[in-house]
Design an enzyme around this catalytic site. Sequence first.
Site, short mmCIF file in Angstrom:
data_model
loop_
_atom_site.label_atom_id
_atom_site.label_comp_id
_atom_site.label_asym_id
_atom_site.label_seq_id
_atom_site.Cartn_x
_atom_site.Cartn_y
_atom_site.Cartn_z
N GLY A 197 34.26 48.28 52.62
CA GLY A 197 33.96 48.64 51.24
C GLY A 197 32.66 48.04 50.75
N HIS A 198 31.68 47.96 51.63
CA HIS A 198 30.43 47.24 51.30
C HIS A 198 29.56 47.96 50.27
CE1 HIS A 198 28.66 50.15 54.07
NE2 HIS A 198 27.48 49.81 53.60
N LYS A 227 48.80 47.18 46.11
CA LYS A 227 48.17 45.87 46.28
C LYS A 227 49.20 44.78 46.59
CE LYS A 227 43.77 46.70 45.91
NZ LYS A 227 42.85 46.35 47.01
N TYR A 243 49.03 51.68 41.80
CA TYR A 243 47.97 50.83 42.36
C TYR A 243 48.50 49.42 42.59
CZ TYR A 243 43.57 48.16 42.51
OH TYR A 243 42.55 47.31 42.87
N LEU A 260 36.75 42.51 36.70
CA LEU A 260 35.40 42.27 37.22
C LEU A 260 34.36 43.16 36.55
CD1 LEU A 260 36.35 42.20 40.99
CD2 LEU A 260 35.91 40.20 39.54
N ARG A 273 41.75 40.15 27.47
CA ARG A 273 41.40 40.25 28.88
C ARG A 273 40.42 39.15 29.28
NH1 ARG A 273 45.13 42.99 28.62
NH2 ARG A 273 45.46 45.16 29.24
N SER A 331 44.52 42.20 43.21
CA SER A 331 44.11 42.38 41.82
C SER A 331 45.11 41.69 40.91
CB SER A 331 44.05 43.87 41.48
OG SER A 331 43.94 44.05 40.08
N SER A 332 44.62 41.19 39.79
CA SER A 332 45.52 40.52 38.84
C SER A 332 46.48 41.50 38.17
CB SER A 332 44.70 39.79 37.78
OG SER A 332 43.88 40.70 37.06
N CYS A 333 46.22 42.81 38.29
CA CYS A 333 47.11 43.79 37.66
C CYS A 333 48.44 43.91 38.40
CB CYS A 333 46.44 45.15 37.57
SG CYS A 333 46.39 46.02 39.14
N PRO A 360 41.68 38.62 41.97
CA PRO A 360 40.62 38.47 40.97
C PRO A 360 41.08 39.03 39.62
CG PRO A 360 39.89 39.75 42.89
CD PRO A 360 41.37 39.68 42.93
N THR A 361 40.51 38.49 38.57
CA THR A 361 40.71 39.05 37.24
C THR A 361 39.82 40.28 37.07
OG1 THR A 361 40.86 38.46 34.91
CG2 THR A 361 38.94 37.61 36.13
N GLY A 371 32.34 44.69 47.43
CA GLY A 371 31.80 44.62 48.78
C GLY A 371 30.31 44.33 48.81
N HIS A 389 36.36 51.05 34.28
CA HIS A 389 37.09 50.02 33.57
C HIS A 389 36.49 49.80 32.18
CE1 HIS A 389 38.32 48.98 37.77
NE2 HIS A 389 39.48 48.83 37.16
#
Length: 307
Positions: A11-12, A141, A137, A167, A210, A108-110, A164-165, A17, A180
Amino acid sequence: MEKRSKIYVAGHTGMVGSALVRKLQKEGYSNLVLKTSCELDLTNQSAVESFFRNENPEYVFLAAARVGGIEANNKYRANFLYENLMIQNNVIHQSYVHGVKKLLFLASSCIYPKLAPQPIKEEYLLTGKLEPTNEPYAIAKIAGVKMCENYNLQYGSNFISVMPTNLYGPNDHYDLKTSHVLPAMLRRFHEAKFSQKEFVELWGSGTPRREFLHVDDLAEACYHLMHKYEGNVSVNIGTGKDISIEELAILIKEIVGYKGEISWDTTKPDGTPRKLLDVSLIHSLGWKHSIKLKEGIKKVYKERFLN
């Protein structure tokens, strides 16, 4: 990881990424394996198996994912579940099969319960119901986190995962249908400024809170953990500070220089009421964020809309 180690960043081309690639190159790592989705379809089991057999990477950063905001998550529920499960299953399993020394999986934090106590500790995973709009989703995850954990337990792998929270940063998505909240606001206020609109309409009530982390800080944290952390606890990565959506809108309005009003469409969903991560664990491991929110948004706005 040694400087000559072969490292695959899945996913660069995405926001996360590309930040990881920038960090690795900055630190002197040049033996990077990078494949676009056109070159390697990570949902294709045989293609991923062939890639690992031919390339034999020593380290893997798994940042590839199907991502989006509330509307995209809710509309493309099957896509988000299927594609993310397939990507994770293929990359994590082939990393085990082909003896990858260490893998870092971006969750993901979700994935935490919608009404989890705040701030959210790593141990709160799977203790309550998920936010319905992004449940597919989140389930995908969660499966990725549990794959890392259980491959470690059964096979002795060294696969770690991070949560991660929210981003933001370079290479973010600005499509108003799929992006987002922060990039969507930047675009809305920017376009409203130059079209001289009297007001900007935003979803929800503005009351949810958030936490936002610049993606370059996330890359620093992931790099740090690849060197310093081994374990089955998925590590929270965030700032430990949050802001209401209304406060964020006012901040972005100020940064953009928009002079009109803000209108809230309360018929639209708010999502999770609050999502603030407890970052005690990663702080204890020697990492803290360095980019303040206002400074980070100013930089992103300049790079994306003013250059």
